[in-house]
Design a protein around this motif. Structure first.
Motif, PDB file in Angstrom:
ATOM      1  N   UNK A 262       0.885  -1.165   0.000  1.00 49.17           N
ATOM      2  CA  UNK A 262       0.000   0.000   0.000  1.00 49.17           C
ATOM      3  C   UNK A 262       0.920   1.211   0.000  1.00 49.17           C
ATOM      4  N   UNK A 263       1.100   1.800  -1.183  1.00 52.75           N
ATOM      5  CA  UNK A 263       2.071   2.879  -1.363  1.00 52.75           C
ATOM      6  C   UNK A 263       1.383   4.235  -1.450  1.00 52.75           C
ATOM      7  N   UNK A 264       1.926   5.196  -0.718  1.00 52.22           N
ATOM      8  CA  UNK A 264       1.351   6.545  -0.644  1.00 52.22           C
ATOM      9  C   UNK A 264       2.355   7.546  -1.198  1.00 52.22           C
ATOM     10  N   UNK A 265       1.902   8.403  -2.099  1.00 49.70           N
ATOM     11  CA  UNK A 265       2.751   9.467  -2.645  1.00 49.70           C
ATOM     12  C   UNK A 265       2.526  10.751  -1.863  1.00 49.70           C
ATOM     13  N   UNK A 266       3.610  11.326  -1.394  1.00 46.28           N
ATOM     14  CA  UNK A 266       3.573  12.587  -0.653  1.00 46.28           C
ATOM     15  C   UNK A 266       3.500  13.741  -1.657  1.00 46.28           C
TER      16      UNK A 266
ATOM     17  N   UNK B 265      -1.531   3.925  -4.123  1.00 47.72           N
ATOM     18  CA  UNK B 265      -2.868   3.659  -3.585  1.00 47.72           C
ATOM     19  C   UNK B 265      -3.505   4.915  -3.022  1.00 47.72           C
ATOM     20  N   UNK B 266      -2.678   5.903  -2.666  1.00 48.27           N
ATOM     21  CA  UNK B 266      -3.189   7.117  -2.026  1.00 48.27           C
ATOM     22  C   UNK B 266      -2.159   8.228  -2.143  1.00 48.27           C
ATOM     23  N   UNK B 267      -2.581   9.425  -1.766  1.00 50.90           N
ATOM     24  CA  UNK B 267      -1.667  10.563  -1.670  1.00 50.90           C
ATOM     25  C   UNK B 267      -1.720  11.115  -0.252  1.00 50.90           C
ATOM     26  N   UNK B 268      -0.711  11.897   0.121  1.00 57.65           N
ATOM     27  CA  UNK B 268      -0.697  12.565   1.423  1.00 57.65           C
ATOM     28  C   UNK B 268      -0.508  14.055   1.220  1.00 57.65           C
TER      29      UNK B 268
ATOM     30  N   UNK C 203     -12.569  17.817  -1.635  1.00 53.72           N
ATOM     31  CA  UNK C 203     -12.688  17.823  -3.094  1.00 53.72           C
ATOM     32  C   UNK C 203     -12.008  16.595  -3.699  1.00 53.72           C
ATOM     33  N   UNK C 204     -10.875  16.229  -3.133  1.00 52.47           N
ATOM     34  CA  UNK C 204     -10.141  15.066  -3.627  1.00 52.47           C
ATOM     35  C   UNK C 204     -10.887  13.769  -3.326  1.00 52.47           C
ATOM     36  N   UNK C 205     -11.311  13.599  -2.080  1.00 46.95           N
ATOM     37  CA  UNK C 205     -11.966  12.344  -1.701  1.00 46.95           C
ATOM     38  C   UNK C 205     -13.310  12.176  -2.397  1.00 46.95           C
ATOM     39  N   UNK C 206     -13.990  13.286  -2.679  1.00 48.23           N
ATOM     40  CA  UNK C 206     -15.272  13.194  -3.385  1.00 48.23           C
ATOM     41  C   UNK C 206     -15.088  12.867  -4.862  1.00 48.23           C
ATOM     42  N   UNK C 207     -13.827  12.929  -5.305  1.00 52.42           N
ATOM     43  CA  UNK C 207     -13.498  12.560  -6.679  1.00 52.42           C
ATOM     44  C   UNK C 207     -12.615  11.304  -6.729  1.00 52.42           C
ATOM     45  N   UNK C 208     -12.826  10.433  -5.760  1.00 49.01           N
ATOM     46  CA  UNK C 208     -12.226   9.089  -5.745  1.00 49.01           C
ATOM     47  C   UNK C 208     -10.718   9.061  -5.525  1.00 49.01           C
ATOM     48  N   UNK C 209     -10.175  10.076  -4.864  1.00 50.36           N
ATOM     49  CA  UNK C 209      -8.765  10.086  -4.489  1.00 50.36           C
ATOM     50  C   UNK C 209      -8.653   9.755  -3.004  1.00 50.36           C
TER      51      UNK C 209
ATOM     52  N   UNK D 272     -12.896  13.351   4.675  1.00 51.44           N
ATOM     53  CA  UNK D 272     -12.810  12.050   4.014  1.00 51.44           C
ATOM     54  C   UNK D 272     -11.471  11.346   4.045  1.00 51.44           C
ATOM     55  N   UNK D 273     -10.494  11.899   4.769  1.00 47.38           N
ATOM     56  CA  UNK D 273      -9.191  11.235   4.852  1.00 47.38           C
ATOM     57  C   UNK D 273      -9.327   9.891   5.568  1.00 47.38           C
ATOM     58  N   UNK D 274      -8.480   8.928   5.198  1.00 55.59           N
ATOM     59  CA  UNK D 274      -8.550   7.598   5.814  1.00 55.59           C
ATOM     60  C   UNK D 274      -7.580   7.448   6.984  1.00 55.59           C
ATOM     61  N   UNK D 275      -6.626   8.371   7.116  1.00 56.88           N
ATOM     62  CA  UNK D 275      -5.659   8.362   8.217  1.00 56.88           C
ATOM     63  C   UNK D 275      -4.962   9.721   8.246  1.00 56.88           C
ATOM     64  N   UNK D 276      -4.305  10.015   9.367  1.00 59.82           N
ATOM     65  CA  UNK D 276      -3.627  11.304   9.505  1.00 59.82           C
ATOM     66  C   UNK D 276      -2.255  11.103  10.142  1.00 59.82           C
TER      67      UNK D 276
END
Length: 269
Positions: free
Chosen positions: A85-89, A115-118, A131-137, A180-184
């Motif tokens: 599960x890779x996240x791009x900063x 898989x996600x961005x930070x 805005x990002x999470x409502x557009x499937x990010x 809508x963030x999944x973690x912080x």
């Protein structure tokens, strides 16, 4: 010591959120395929951090990292660790408003297997996260000490030292969760404040310099493995003496070459 491997086939946003109050999450940075492959089956998440601008490129801060750099390194990480599960900063300047943020996030999704961005920011950036999470990010937030704010804040300053600042951090976390963030990620925060933040939200907090009260931890790999020698941040634990061991190995290699003991007969064609 046995190596415990995780089942990355099933790792996703939902599973990460379910770690809350159940199991501590482990996240580590990676910037290339070689190290990503080593981390893949052990860490829960791999962060392609903009910290690469400092630890990989030798710059004084993260601010000059570009989206093209982040995409390049994320592709390398995803190649080495395809199941992770890779996240791009998201680097500085790539999410200054919600439309630009979405354009750049879409570029990340189209050009990498992240898989996600930070992104960094609290209440002030909640509308962008929404805005990002409502557009499937899929978005991981980042509050507390935020490296991309280093110049505007006048340096790296520990947060949560006052009641007022702690209350602001809690508001930041609640706003980012609501968006809508999944973690912080909670960085450079007094442990008591980190505890209040963690208790105030229902998504996982990933600490770095925030004590052990968070739902997980993240470290920069070169810090954790002792490769960075200039200084040791208080929150870092060295799990090996990387720089020393590499120097000793290279010194031995040089000696073997000079003494003509390398290559040996069995190492020749």
């Amino acid at each position: 010591m046995s190596i415990i491997k995780n089942d990355f086939e099933k790792m996703n946003v939902t599973k990460i959120k379910n770690f809350k109050n159940n199991k501590k999450l482990t996240m580590i940075t990676a910037y290339d395929a070689l190290f990503a492959k080593l981390f893949e089956e052990i860490a829960d998440m791999i962060l392609v951090g903009d910290s690469l601008n400092m630890s990989f490129a030798g710059k004084p801060d993260t601010l000059s990292a570009t989206l093209e750099q982040m995409i390049y390194h994320t592709n390398a990480v995803c190649t080495g660790a395809p199941k992770a599960f890779t996240i791009l900063d998201m680097p500085f300047g790539t999410y200054i408003n919600k439309d630009e943020a979405l354009t750049n996030a879409i570029k990340v999704y189209q050009k990498t297997n992240a898989a996600a961005i930070k992104i960094e920011g609290g209440e002030d950036r909640a509308h962008i996260v929404e805005h990002l999470t409502s557009n499937s990010i899929a978005v991981m937030g980042h509050i507390g000490l935020m490296p991309q704010y280093v110049r505007s804040e006048g340096g790296y300053k520990v947060r949560g030292k006052t009641i007022e600042d702690t209350e602001q951090l809690v508001r930041d976390a609640i706003a980012i969760e609501k968006a809508g963030a999944f973690a912080i990620v909670v960085e450079g925060v007094m442990s008591e404040a980190a505890k209040k933040i963690t208790e105030a939200i229902s998504i996982p907090t990933i600490g770095i310099g925030a004590g052990k009260v968070t739902d997980g931890q993240v470290l920069v790999w070169s810090d954790m493995l002792g490769f960075f020698e200039d200084f040791k941040p208080k929150f870092v634990r060295h799990y090996m003496k990387g720089a020393q061991e590499v120097k000793e190995a290279i010194n031995q290699y040089r000696n073997d070459v000079q003494e003509a003991s390398f290559p040996a007969k069995e190492e020749e064609y």
